[in-house]
Design a protein around this motif. Structure first.
Motif, short mmCIF file in Angstrom:
data_model
loop_
_atom_site.label_atom_id
_atom_site.label_comp_id
_atom_site.label_asym_id
_atom_site.label_seq_id
_atom_site.Cartn_x
_atom_site.Cartn_y
_atom_site.Cartn_z
N ARG A 187 102.86 59.72 54.67
CA ARG A 187 102.33 60.89 54.02
C ARG A 187 102.01 62.37 54.86
N TRP A 188 101.66 61.97 55.88
CA TRP A 188 101.32 63.02 56.69
C TRP A 188 101.96 63.00 58.20
N SER A 189 102.30 64.11 58.74
CA SER A 189 102.98 64.03 60.16
C SER A 189 101.86 64.27 61.13
N ALA A 190 100.55 64.90 60.71
CA ALA A 190 99.66 65.22 61.72
C ALA A 190 98.08 65.01 61.13
N LYS A 191 97.49 64.71 62.09
CA LYS A 191 95.98 64.47 61.65
C LYS A 191 95.46 65.58 60.96
N ARG A 192 95.65 66.81 61.26
CA ARG A 192 94.95 67.67 60.61
C ARG A 192 95.54 67.81 59.28
N ASP A 193 96.56 67.68 58.95
CA ASP A 193 97.26 67.58 57.54
C ASP A 193 96.41 66.34 56.65
N MET A 194 96.21 65.22 57.16
CA MET A 194 95.51 64.12 56.58
C MET A 194 94.06 64.52 56.38
N VAL A 195 93.22 65.31 57.40
CA VAL A 195 92.09 65.66 57.09
C VAL A 195 91.95 66.76 56.03
N ILE A 196 92.92 67.61 56.04
CA ILE A 196 92.88 68.53 55.06
C ILE A 196 93.18 68.19 53.56
N ALA A 197 93.72 67.05 53.55
CA ALA A 197 94.17 66.43 52.32
C ALA A 197 92.87 65.64 51.86
N ALA A 198 92.18 64.93 52.70
CA ALA A 198 90.98 64.28 52.16
C ALA A 198 89.87 65.35 51.99
N ILE A 199 89.60 66.30 52.65
CA ILE A 199 88.84 67.49 52.09
C ILE A 199 89.08 68.03 51.07
N LYS A 200 90.37 68.13 50.50
CA LYS A 200 90.90 68.79 49.39
C LYS A 200 90.59 67.83 48.21
N ALA A 201 90.62 66.44 48.45
CA ALA A 201 90.32 65.52 47.45
C ALA A 201 88.79 65.11 47.48
N GLY A 202 88.15 65.52 48.24
CA GLY A 202 86.72 65.27 48.42
C GLY A 202 85.92 66.58 48.42
N PRO A 203 85.13 66.85 49.37
CA PRO A 203 84.32 68.02 49.39
C PRO A 203 84.69 69.31 48.77
N ALA A 204 85.94 69.26 48.76
CA ALA A 204 86.53 70.79 48.37
C ALA A 204 87.31 70.67 46.75
N ARG A 205 86.91 69.47 46.14
CA ARG A 205 87.68 69.11 44.90
C ARG A 205 87.54 70.13 43.99
N HIS A 206 86.38 70.67 43.70
CA HIS A 206 86.00 71.57 42.55
C HIS A 206 86.39 72.99 43.10
N ASN A 207 86.82 73.18 44.21
CA ASN A 207 87.29 74.63 44.54
C ASN A 207 88.53 75.39 43.57
N THR A 208 88.65 76.50 43.52
CA THR A 208 89.56 77.20 42.90
C THR A 208 90.11 78.20 43.69
N ALA A 209 91.40 78.63 43.57
CA ALA A 209 92.02 79.49 44.44
C ALA A 209 91.89 80.88 43.91
N ASP A 210 91.28 81.02 42.49
CA ASP A 210 91.25 82.26 41.82
C ASP A 210 90.56 83.16 42.43
N ARG A 211 90.88 84.36 42.32
CA ARG A 211 90.40 85.53 43.02
C ARG A 211 88.90 85.76 42.30
N ILE A 212 87.88 86.07 43.12
CA ILE A 212 86.69 86.40 42.39
C ILE A 212 86.58 87.80 42.38
N ASP A 213 86.46 88.62 40.88
CA ASP A 213 86.33 89.65 40.79
C ASP A 213 85.26 89.81 39.20
N THR A 214 84.24 90.05 39.68
CA THR A 214 83.19 90.25 38.77
C THR A 214 82.99 91.71 38.18
#
Length: 222
Positions: free
Chosen positions: A54-81
């Protein structure tokens, strides 16, 4: 007599979930250095080979876990109020959600890992979408175009103060609501942004800027 062909080992449909849980628990217990392919494989009951597929480097594995865990509700949408103050409020809310999605120990250890490995900070911001820890250049440019900021504003005030304040409140279980965020923005962030345009000489990089090495550079002689 016809026989069905023998199949390989059945696919483990829940392995990805177990990997994510293992990585995030190791982060909380031992920090970034404690996350290894061997430790994760042992904790989730998988082979190291299944992780390397799945991952060739530890960093990629950690990022995937963060994306599925702490950052799962994040959105890449630009903020423009439409206003700088509104954009800053939305950005602070996003960061608070990110911090509160992880336990406080994990949040602290990820900050420490980011200080030691600026490329990890960059990779997390790119992979999971803006966390709210940094002030996007586009936000400053839009505010300047609307006449809300003078030219030459730099993000030091936001990237040094906001992440640190919200992290400390997360660690100590203190309330963060819109009343608090508005006070933080009105009394600290906005004055600091305006002051940065008048600052003489270079400003250091904020602790959440992704370039903390600048903090250790000697100050220019006055």
């Amino acid at each position: 007599m016809n026989e069905s062909p023998r199949r390989g080992r059945p696919r483990d449909e829940h392995l990805q979930e177990r990997i994510v849980e293992a990585v995030n628990s190791l982060l909380a217990e031992q920090g970034y250095d404690g996350v290894t392919f061997e430790a994760v494989a042992r904790r989730c009951g998988a082979s190291k080979a299944s992780l390397y597929r799945r991952w060739s480097a530890k960093r990629d594995m950690v990022i995937a876990a963060i994306k599925a865990g702490p950052a799962r509700h994040n959105t890449a949408d630009r903020i423009d109020t439409g206003t700088l103050r509104g954009d800053l409020l939305a950005l602070c809310r996003r960061l608070d959600r990110t911090l509160r999605a992880a336990d406080s120990q994990t949040a602290m250890l990820l900050l420490q890992a980011g200080l030691e490995d600026p490329e990890l900070c960059d990779a997390i911001e790119t992979a999971v979408g803006p966390t709210g820890a940094r002030l996007p250049v586009e936000m400053l440019e839009a505010a300047a175009a609307r006449g809300e900021l003078p030219p030459g504003v730099r993000p030091f005030g936001f990237e040094e103060v906001v992440g640190a304040a919200l992290l400390l409140r997360r660690v100590n279980g203190l309330l963060v609501d819109d009343t608090y965020l508005a006070a933080l923005i009105d009394t600290i962030v906005l004055p600091a942004l305006h002051a940065s345009a008048e600052s003489r000489g270079p400003l250091p990089a904020g602790i959440f800027s992704g370039d903390p090495s600048s903090l250790s550079q000697p100050s220019p002689a006055s």
